[in-house]
Design a protein around this motif. Structure first.
Motif, PDB file in Angstrom:
ATOM      1  N   LEU A 369      72.684 -58.375  67.541  1.00  0.00           N
ATOM      2  CA  LEU A 369      72.174 -58.636  66.204  1.00  0.00           C
ATOM      3  C   LEU A 369      71.075 -59.703  66.250  1.00  0.00           C
ATOM      4  CD1 LEU A 369      75.469 -58.809  64.083  1.00  0.00           C
ATOM      5  CD2 LEU A 369      74.064 -56.809  64.634  1.00  0.00           C
ATOM      6  N   PRO A 370      70.195 -59.733  65.252  1.00  0.00           N
ATOM      7  CA  PRO A 370      69.133 -60.747  65.216  1.00  0.00           C
ATOM      8  C   PRO A 370      69.697 -62.168  65.239  1.00  0.00           C
ATOM      9  CG  PRO A 370      68.625 -58.998  63.676  1.00  0.00           C
ATOM     10  CD  PRO A 370      70.023 -58.740  64.179  1.00  0.00           C
ATOM     11  N   LEU A 371      69.034 -63.039  66.009  1.00  0.00           N
ATOM     12  CA  LEU A 371      69.429 -64.441  66.099  1.00  0.00           C
ATOM     13  C   LEU A 371      68.274 -65.254  66.660  1.00  0.00           C
ATOM     14  CD1 LEU A 371      71.540 -66.707  65.979  1.00  0.00           C
ATOM     15  CD2 LEU A 371      72.342 -65.981  68.238  1.00  0.00           C
ATOM     16  N   PHE A 372      67.693 -66.109  65.830  1.00  0.00           N
ATOM     17  CA  PHE A 372      66.642 -67.022  66.284  1.00  0.00           C
ATOM     18  C   PHE A 372      66.511 -68.161  65.274  1.00  0.00           C
ATOM     19  CE2 PHE A 372      64.769 -63.366  64.141  1.00  0.00           C
ATOM     20  CZ  PHE A 372      63.909 -63.914  63.198  1.00  0.00           C
ATOM     21  N   PRO A 373      65.996 -69.315  65.700  1.00  0.00           N
ATOM     22  CA  PRO A 373      66.047 -70.522  64.868  1.00  0.00           C
ATOM     23  C   PRO A 373      65.349 -70.434  63.522  1.00  0.00           C
ATOM     24  CG  PRO A 373      65.602 -71.109  67.142  1.00  0.00           C
ATOM     25  CD  PRO A 373      65.526 -69.620  67.074  1.00  0.00           C
ATOM     26  N   SER A 374      64.288 -69.656  63.421  1.00  0.00           N
ATOM     27  CA  SER A 374      63.558 -69.610  62.148  1.00  0.00           C
ATOM     28  C   SER A 374      64.116 -68.587  61.172  1.00  0.00           C
ATOM     29  CB  SER A 374      62.065 -69.333  62.399  1.00  0.00           C
ATOM     30  OG  SER A 374      61.885 -68.099  63.072  1.00  0.00           O
ATOM     31  N   MET A 375      65.243 -67.968  61.501  1.00  0.00           N
ATOM     32  CA  MET A 375      65.896 -67.087  60.540  1.00  0.00           C
ATOM     33  C   MET A 375      66.330 -67.881  59.309  1.00  0.00           C
ATOM     34  SD  MET A 375      68.300 -64.445  62.737  1.00  0.00           S
ATOM     35  CE  MET A 375      69.199 -63.915  61.286  1.00  0.00           C
ATOM     36  N   THR A 376      66.094 -67.334  58.142  1.00  0.00           N
ATOM     37  CA  THR A 376      66.500 -67.987  56.900  1.00  0.00           C
ATOM     38  C   THR A 376      67.915 -67.564  56.514  1.00  0.00           C
ATOM     39  OG1 THR A 376      65.666 -66.201  55.507  1.00  0.00           O
ATOM     40  CG2 THR A 376      64.106 -67.938  56.113  1.00  0.00           C
ATOM     41  N   LYS A 377      68.459 -68.226  55.520  1.00  0.00           N
ATOM     42  CA  LYS A 377      69.770 -67.836  55.000  1.00  0.00           C
ATOM     43  C   LYS A 377      69.728 -66.409  54.478  1.00  0.00           C
ATOM     44  CE  LYS A 377      73.302 -69.146  51.617  1.00  0.00           C
ATOM     45  NZ  LYS A 377      73.666 -70.073  50.513  1.00  0.00           N
ATOM     46  N   GLU A 378      68.610 -66.048  53.858  1.00  0.00           N
ATOM     47  CA  GLU A 378      68.453 -64.686  53.334  1.00  0.00           C
ATOM     48  C   GLU A 378      68.407 -63.672  54.468  1.00  0.00           C
ATOM     49  OE1 GLU A 378      66.633 -67.305  52.390  1.00  0.00           O
ATOM     50  OE2 GLU A 378      67.568 -67.568  50.413  1.00  0.00           O
ATOM     51  N   ASP A 379      67.729 -64.022  55.576  1.00  0.00           N
ATOM     52  CA  ASP A 379      67.695 -63.140  56.743  1.00  0.00           C
ATOM     53  C   ASP A 379      69.115 -62.883  57.256  1.00  0.00           C
ATOM     54  OD1 ASP A 379      64.889 -63.019  56.754  1.00  0.00           O
ATOM     55  OD2 ASP A 379      64.712 -64.711  58.142  1.00  0.00           O
ATOM     56  N   THR A 380      69.859 -63.960  57.390  1.00  0.00           N
ATOM     57  CA  THR A 380      71.226 -63.855  57.896  1.00  0.00           C
ATOM     58  C   THR A 380      72.089 -63.012  56.975  1.00  0.00           C
ATOM     59  OG1 THR A 380      70.975 -66.062  58.863  1.00  0.00           O
ATOM     60  CG2 THR A 380      73.205 -65.176  58.725  1.00  0.00           C
ATOM     61  N   GLU A 381      71.947 -63.217  55.688  1.00  0.00           N
ATOM     62  CA  GLU A 381      72.714 -62.424  54.713  1.00  0.00           C
ATOM     63  C   GLU A 381      72.327 -60.956  54.760  1.00  0.00           C
ATOM     64  OE1 GLU A 381      71.862 -64.477  51.098  1.00  0.00           O
ATOM     65  OE2 GLU A 381      73.449 -65.980  51.385  1.00  0.00           O
ATOM     66  N   ASP A 382      71.053 -60.689  55.035  1.00  0.00           N
ATOM     67  CA  ASP A 382      70.617 -59.297  55.161  1.00  0.00           C
ATOM     68  C   ASP A 382      71.287 -58.616  56.354  1.00  0.00           C
ATOM     69  OD1 ASP A 382      68.980 -59.416  52.946  1.00  0.00           O
ATOM     70  OD2 ASP A 382      67.130 -59.740  54.082  1.00  0.00           O
ATOM     71  N   VAL A 383      71.370 -59.332  57.463  1.00  0.00           N
ATOM     72  CA  VAL A 383      72.023 -58.764  58.648  1.00  0.00           C
ATOM     73  C   VAL A 383      73.489 -58.476  58.340  1.00  0.00           C
ATOM     74  CG1 VAL A 383      72.682 -59.154  61.054  1.00  0.00           C
ATOM     75  CG2 VAL A 383      70.442 -59.926  60.242  1.00  0.00           C
ATOM     76  N   ILE A 384      74.156 -59.449  57.767  1.00  0.00           N
ATOM     77  CA  ILE A 384      75.569 -59.278  57.431  1.00  0.00           C
ATOM     78  C   ILE A 384      75.760 -58.116  56.459  1.00  0.00           C
ATOM     79  CG2 ILE A 384      77.528 -60.361  56.250  1.00  0.00           C
ATOM     80  CD1 ILE A 384      76.441 -63.077  57.359  1.00  0.00           C
ATOM     81  N   GLY A 385      74.910 -58.063  55.439  1.00  0.00           N
ATOM     82  CA  GLY A 385      75.010 -56.990  54.458  1.00  0.00           C
ATOM     83  C   GLY A 385      74.771 -55.622  55.059  1.00  0.00           C
ATOM     84  N   ALA A 386      73.807 -55.530  55.963  1.00  0.00           N
ATOM     85  CA  ALA A 386      73.503 -54.245  56.590  1.00  0.00           C
ATOM     86  C   ALA A 386      74.637 -53.775  57.485  1.00  0.00           C
ATOM     87  CB  ALA A 386      72.202 -54.357  57.388  1.00  0.00           C
ATOM     88  N   VAL A 387      75.196 -54.697  58.279  1.00  0.00           N
ATOM     89  CA  VAL A 387      76.307 -54.334  59.157  1.00  0.00           C
ATOM     90  C   VAL A 387      77.488 -53.826  58.337  1.00  0.00           C
ATOM     91  CG1 VAL A 387      78.031 -55.215  60.785  1.00  0.00           C
ATOM     92  CG2 VAL A 387      75.622 -55.862  61.040  1.00  0.00           C
ATOM     93  N   LYS A 388      77.833 -54.551  57.290  1.00  0.00           N
ATOM     94  CA  LYS A 388      78.965 -54.134  56.451  1.00  0.00           C
ATOM     95  C   LYS A 388      78.685 -52.800  55.745  1.00  0.00           C
ATOM     96  CE  LYS A 388      81.122 -58.627  55.629  1.00  0.00           C
ATOM     97  NZ  LYS A 388      81.566 -59.607  54.610  1.00  0.00           N
ATOM     98  N   LYS A 389      77.451 -52.624  55.303  1.00  0.00           N
ATOM     99  CA  LYS A 389      77.066 -51.381  54.636  1.00  0.00           C
ATOM    100  C   LYS A 389      77.222 -50.186  55.576  1.00  0.00           C
ATOM    101  CE  LYS A 389      72.929 -49.199  52.571  1.00  0.00           C
ATOM    102  NZ  LYS A 389      71.481 -49.407  52.263  1.00  0.00           N
ATOM    103  N   VAL A 390      76.720 -50.327  56.791  1.00  0.00           N
ATOM    104  CA  VAL A 390      76.766 -49.236  57.763  1.00  0.00           C
ATOM    105  C   VAL A 390      78.195 -48.964  58.228  1.00  0.00           C
ATOM    106  CG1 VAL A 390      76.046 -48.527  60.069  1.00  0.00           C
ATOM    107  CG2 VAL A 390      74.372 -49.530  58.498  1.00  0.00           C
ATOM    108  N   ILE A 391      78.917 -50.037  58.550  1.00  0.00           N
ATOM    109  CA  ILE A 391      80.288 -49.864  59.012  1.00  0.00           C
ATOM    110  C   ILE A 391      81.164 -49.229  57.924  1.00  0.00           C
ATOM    111  CG2 ILE A 391      82.388 -51.100  59.689  1.00  0.00           C
ATOM    112  CD1 ILE A 391      80.336 -50.857  61.942  1.00  0.00           C
ATOM    113  N   ASN A 392      80.973 -49.670  56.706  1.00  0.00           N
ATOM    114  CA  ASN A 392      81.741 -49.118  55.584  1.00  0.00           C
ATOM    115  C   ASN A 392      81.487 -47.622  55.420  1.00  0.00           C
ATOM    116  OD1 ASN A 392      83.447 -49.403  53.168  1.00  0.00           O
ATOM    117  ND2 ASN A 392      81.552 -48.963  52.047  1.00  0.00           N
TER     118      ASN A 392
END
Length: 396
Positions: A369-392
């Motif tokens: 999954l994406p991981l780098f220092p300049s990721m924003t809180k919104e970026d992180t939430e997007d990753v989490i949301g996408a993973v949950k959306k796809v897995i669901n």
């Protein structure tokens, strides 16, 4: 159920989020510009400054900077005296360079399986591979998690083996409270843009062994050195001579200035990575279809990459479909890595599938999954949301 982007639904993000990315600011740019305005572009004073910064940070006596992490591994294998007939045990879950460096020197890589929890080389499996021809071990700090270095050192000392720690992922990581970088005979770090810090391309070997340090200093400059003892033999201060076969593996002052500037921010970079990982772990702990990374008690990872493992028994599709669906949501997932001996070149050398089953099982089910220092809180939430959306969507 929300329609997936891959099936014509709206993606989680409007723009693509890469899995990794350099973090460069005005201080870094200024440092590079200062070199461009100065007298040296290639080998100058900034290289030593950068080497000293890395050595001090990891607690090593010496550091030798070179043009890439791969060059660093090659240099370490050469300094260790690897040659035709020698075997070197390498982790099976790593980038190909870890094993290629052995081949460059004429040696034979021998792949050991990984621990199914840490994804690092399993010391017991490693010891099983030792023969009378084994000369060195290349354990890999995969994802940034430290290997069990005390156990590896115990085995290495027992069999009189050299340890070349591939810590390309692990600058800033810790083993039992100490920074990775001084426990092995030689430790390699990489400075590719997605790594903990960057010099664009570059690598370094740290060591506490003066003899190895001197070998590597010559190796990176064609094997040519100033032979002071020859100056009385009708030679002047200009005199240099080639004493061994080396390579042009020098890092430039431009890159070194960038690296020194980046080193001043390494702790903040690592802190941000750890913050994102905590958010991922918390968000995914209740998602039984995926397995989040395990971290051993002795390790404090700097988290170069964050790898999840999908559980195919709980899903209606394979890892491939999960990967493609996440890409369609504009989440730049990746896979690290194909077991080295699965590459066609290694197959041609006689390596076969099945020799490291834990590594192979991990590869078939892993996603980075994406991981780098300049990721924003919104970026992180997007990753989490996408993973949950796809897995669901693909849940049984």
């Amino acid at each position: 159920m929300e329609k997936l982007a891959i099936n014509g639904g709206n993606p989680i993000r409007d723009t693509y989020l890469a899995y990794g990315k350099q973090s460069v600011n005005e201080d870094d740019i200024k440092a590079v510009v200062e070199v461009l305005k100065g007298d040296y572009l290639t080998t100058g004073p900034y290289i030593k400054e950068f080497e000293d910064a890395v050595a001090k940070y990891v607690g090593a006596k010496y550091a030798v900077a070179v043009s890439s992490g791969t060059a660093a591994l090659h240099m370490a294998c050469a300094a260790a005296g690897i040659e035709s007939g020698d075997e070197v045990i390498v982790s099976s879950m790593t980038f190909a360079a870890s094993a290629n460096a052995v081949l460059y020197c004429g040696g034979t890589p021998v792949f050991a399986d990984i621990d199914p929890l840490t994804y690092n080389i399993d010391p017991a499996k490693m010891e099983e591979k030792i023969t009378s021809r084994t000369k060195a071990i290349i354990p890999v700090d995969f994802t940034g998690q430290s290997v069990d270095m005390d156990e590896i050192k115990r085995i290495a000392d027992k069999h009189h083996l050299i340890i070349i720690e591939d810590a390309a992922h692990a600058l800033g990581s810790e083993y039992k409270g100490r920074k990775v970088g001084s426990q092995a005979d030689m430790v390699e770090f990489s400075f590719h843009p997605v790594k903990p810090i960057t010099t664009a391309e570059g690598g370094v070997i740290t060591t506490n062994n003066k003899a190895l340090y001197e070998k590597m200093m010559t190796f990176r400059t064609h094997g040519i050195t100033k032979a002071r003892e020859r100056l009385t033999e009708n030679h002047g201060p200009w005199y240099h001579e080639q004493q061994s076969l080396g390579y042009n593996y020098r890092l430039t002052d431009i890159q070194s200035a960038l690296g020194t500037s980046q080193m001043s921010k390494i702790d903040s970079f690592i802190s941000k990575r750890r913050e994102i990982v905590k958010l991922y772990n918390e968000a995914f702990k209740s998602v039984s279809e995926i397995i989040t990374p395990y971290e051993a008690d002795f390790s404090n990872s700097g988290w170069h990459i964050y790898v999840i493992k999908v559980n195919p028994e709980l899903l209606t599709v394979t890892r491939k479909e999960i990967f493609q669906a996440l890409q369609a949501e504009n989440i730049g997932v990746n896979v690290h890595y194909l077991p080295v001996y699965w590459h066609p070149y290694y197959k041609e050398l006689g390596y076969e599938k099945g020799i490291c089953p834990n590594a192979e099982t991990l590869y078939e089910n892993m996603i980075t999954l994406p991981l780098f220092p300049s990721m924003t809180k919104e970026d992180t939430e997007d990753v989490i949301g996408a993973v949950k959306k796809v897995i669901n969507y693909y849940r049984k």
